[in-house]
Structure formats: C-alpha cells, structure tokens
Motif scaffolding. Structure first.
Motif, PDB file in Angstrom:
ATOM      1  N   ILE A 129      13.830  49.190  10.209  1.00 42.53           N
ATOM      2  CA  ILE A 129      12.432  49.229  10.618  1.00 42.53           C
ATOM      3  C   ILE A 129      11.555  48.964   9.398  1.00 42.53           C
ATOM      4  N   ALA A 130      10.753  47.916   9.468  1.00 42.01           N
ATOM      5  CA  ALA A 130       9.799  47.616   8.395  1.00 42.01           C
ATOM      6  C   ALA A 130       8.579  48.507   8.594  1.00 42.01           C
ATOM      7  N   VAL A 131       8.278  49.328   7.589  1.00 37.22           N
ATOM      8  CA  VAL A 131       7.161  50.252   7.701  1.00 37.22           C
ATOM      9  C   VAL A 131       6.153  50.019   6.586  1.00 37.22           C
ATOM     10  N   VAL A 132       4.910  50.288   6.921  1.00 43.71           N
ATOM     11  CA  VAL A 132       3.805  50.238   5.962  1.00 43.71           C
ATOM     12  C   VAL A 132       2.992  51.505   6.175  1.00 43.71           C
ATOM     13  N   LEU A 133       2.742  52.241   5.093  1.00 47.64           N
ATOM     14  CA  LEU A 133       1.871  53.410   5.184  1.00 47.64           C
ATOM     15  C   LEU A 133       0.484  52.992   4.710  1.00 47.64           C
ATOM     16  N   GLU A 134      -0.418  52.859   5.673  1.00 47.15           N
ATOM     17  CA  GLU A 134      -1.790  52.455   5.367  1.00 47.15           C
ATOM     18  C   GLU A 134      -2.626  53.667   4.970  1.00 47.15           C
ATOM     19  N   ILE A 135      -3.595  53.427   4.091  1.00 48.84           N
ATOM     20  CA  ILE A 135      -4.562  54.443   3.687  1.00 48.84           C
ATOM     21  C   ILE A 135      -5.907  54.019   4.263  1.00 48.84           C
TER      22      ILE A 135
END
Length: 155
Positions: A129-135
C-alpha cells in the motif's frame, strides 16, 4: 466518509493502482507526543520541551517523533479500508520510507492510500500500500512509504 471493503485477494488485485481514499484528520497534541516519548524512552527536547523548542529549534515549536507518525498508520488505515473475512493480518514491513517534513505540535495529519501491488503467495496475500501522510496546510507531506501487509483470508 465511506470505507473500501476488502474481503479477498481478488478485491485487492482489482484495486491495484487505484487510490483508496483518505482518513479523517488527526491532531497531534503535546500530550500525545509526551506519551509516545514515555513509551519509547525518547525524551529528546525537540519533542518534549516546548519552551526550549520555541527558542532553540529551527521549527519554532516541538515536533512529533517520526515514529509516532508511523505508529498512527493502523488507526488511519482503518478509516480508509475495512478488511473483512480475515483469519490473520500481519504488518510485514515498510519500504521506501522517506520523512519529508517534520510534524509540528497541534498539526493535523491524514493518510492517503492506494494499492501499489497485491500478490497471492500460496494463500497468503502480500499487499503493498502506497501511503502519504499529509499535513493540513503544508505543501510537502510528512512522509511517503510503501507499507506491506500480509493477509490470511478465510476460504
């Protein structure tokens, strides 16, 4: 917010390359940072001393531990996807993890996820799973990574 339901390898395979959605925003508080510091014995002042951080940190405030932001993955992931029909789920690994931007105290973060790959390994499903933690309010994300889960579905 609707969750994607996954019940089998075939469900995952059909989602390869597709964005699954995003979690709700989660605010990272100083209390959460302090509790994480207690749990991990990592009391570096950049995380736990707001007064010193205001005057000596290049960020102007305390920041969350990078590993605290990683540890939010299960909570945020469960807001995006509900995996059903499981015997067992195992967190297998994190590949290509890159911390892009520190998360300042009281920032709101959310996870965005898409299925990068799914393989059926003789009954064990390896899901990447490609994940990005956005702020919230920031152009750069806190991190990007490929998270790997092993799913053992009921037949």
């Amino acid at each position: 917010m609707s969750q994607t339901i996954i019940t089998s390898f075939e469900d995952l395979e059909a989602l390869i390359g597709k964005e699954l959605g995003q979690s709700e925003y989660h605010t990272i508080t100083q209390e959460q940072i302090n509790l994480f510091a207690d749990a991990t014995l990592d009391h570096q002042w950049i995380h736990t001393d707001p007064e010193k951080a205001k005057t000596e940190s290049p960020f102007g405030d305390t920041i969350a531990h990078g590993y605290l932001t990683i540890s939010l993955l299960p909570h945020l992931w469960s807001q995006i996807v509900e995996v059903q029909n499981l015997k067992l789920q195992v967190n297998y690994g994190i590949e290509s993890l890159k911390f892009n931007k520190p998360v300042k105290v009281n920032s709101k973060v959310r996870l965005v996820a898409k299925v990068a790959d799914a393989k059926n390994l003789r009954g064990t499903v390896k899901a990447t799973i490609a994940v990005v933690l956005e702020i919230d309010g920031e152009r750069k994300p806190a991190y990007e990574a490929d998270v790997v889960f092993l799913y053992h579905f009921n037949n």
